[in-house]
Design an enzyme around this catalytic site. Structure first.
Site, mmCIF file in Angstrom:
data_model
loop_
_atom_site.group_PDB
_atom_site.id
_atom_site.type_symbol
_atom_site.label_atom_id
_atom_site.label_comp_id
_atom_site.label_asym_id
_atom_site.label_seq_id
_atom_site.Cartn_x
_atom_site.Cartn_y
_atom_site.Cartn_z
ATOM 1 C CG ASP A 146 28.838 12.426 55.705
ATOM 2 O OD1 ASP A 146 28.086 13.160 55.078
ATOM 3 O OD2 ASP A 146 29.685 11.631 55.050
ATOM 4 C CG ASP A 185 24.941 15.444 51.618
ATOM 5 O OD1 ASP A 185 26.055 15.159 51.443
ATOM 6 O OD2 ASP A 185 24.252 16.065 50.897
#
Length: 307
Positions: free
Chosen positions: A220, A222
């Site tokens: 992902d 952050d």
């Protein structure tokens, strides 16, 4: 068929990561061992498989059932157990959050630097309690292993997936994710990715004179990224894809490391004697705690028989 619970041959190569990494085509499981160390048991039994006739150790960092939080992982026992069975090179995998736009979810990174944002909760050295050793850590990852990993990047699959050849991993305490302010701060520091696993693992590997290279798998962006906040569902979805690429990549890397031409890299001769010299030269014999000295002998029995 049940695996034997002892293994007498030295095992020079290890992989640390999730349990899925231990099941790779072309690797034959031959033993499952669970050695007790002066720092307790490792986080999981160590699976030993053969590839190209060479034994390779696999260790699940968070346990077979992912029961250890990042700050609970028995890293000293993990590294000590691997060193004790002969390991001199570790390839470690870890999920990370991206701190850079160009490092997309499902990209991989071969980091070359670390920023330590842990808080001293985790035991982080073998040399304490009446025995002092200061070991260099300027370059926390192993250049030789990194070069082999980079050459195997073409084994990864996925539209636009990239193996980034350098980067700085910020290691946070966890288990909570970052605040947005922290995430933006780490970007100003030059952080590339963030995780909760590289330390103290990398520091302990260096103290144990083991070459260590982490491969970071971006799950992902952050929370600095304006489009999304980090949540477990997103992370788990991307981890599934990353797991398949991790198997492809580690299989290719181990293909190389098990070749005779890379034996000098695997044995990490460039680290040999670093910790032994540091420990032997600092605490005077009359000041050494016998129990601390005995613990270190578990790591270096061939060098430290005499105090």
């Amino acid at each position: 068929m049940a695996l034997v619970v002892s293994f007498d041959e030295p095992v020079h190569i290890a992989v640390i990561g999730g349990t899925g990494l231990s099941h790779i085509e072309g690797f034959e499981p031959v033993a499952s061992i669970n050695p007790i160390t002066p720092w307790g048991y490792p986080s999981s039994p160590i699976l030993i498989s053969r590839h190209n006739g060479v034994p390779v150790a696999f260790l699940a960092r968070h346990g077979h059932n992912h029961q250890y939080a990042p700050h609970e992982v028995p890293s000293r026992a993990n590294i000590a157990a691997l060193r004790h069975i002969g390991v001199r090179s570790i390839i470690a995998f870890s999920a990370v959050g991206s701190l850079r736009e160009e490092i997309k979810p499902m990209d991989f990174v071969v980091p070359d630097q670390i920023i330590d944002r842990t808080k001293g909760v985790r035991p982080f050295t073998f040399f304490e309690g009446g025995l002092v050793g200061h070991v260099g850590f300027a370059d926390p990852f192993d250049h030789n292993l990194a070069e082999i990993v980079k050459k195997c990047a073409h084994h990864m699959e996925g539209n636009g997936v990239i193996l980034h050849e350098e980067g700085t991993v910020v290691v946070m305490e966890g288990p909570q994710f970052s605040t947005r302010a922290e995430s933006n701060l780490y970007r100003t520091w030059g952080g590339s990715v963030i995780n909760m696993s590289a330390l103290p693992e990398a520091k302990l590997a260096r103290e144990a004179e083991i070459a260590y290279q982490m491969i970071c798998m971006a799950t992902d962006y952050d929370c600095w990224h304006s489009t999304e906040d980090v949540d477990v569902a997103m992370v788990m979805k991307n981890m599934e894809h990353n797991g398949r690429n991790a198997k492809r990549l580690v299989g290719a890397v181990l293909d190389q490391l098990t070749k005779q031409e890379h034996s000098s890299v695997v044995l990490a001769k460039h680290l040999e004697g670093m910790s032994v010299g540091a420990v032997a030269g600092i605490t005077k014999p009359e000041g050494r705690n016998p129990e601390a000295w005995a613990r270190v002998q578990y790591l270096f029995p061939e060098f430290m028989k005499e105090g």
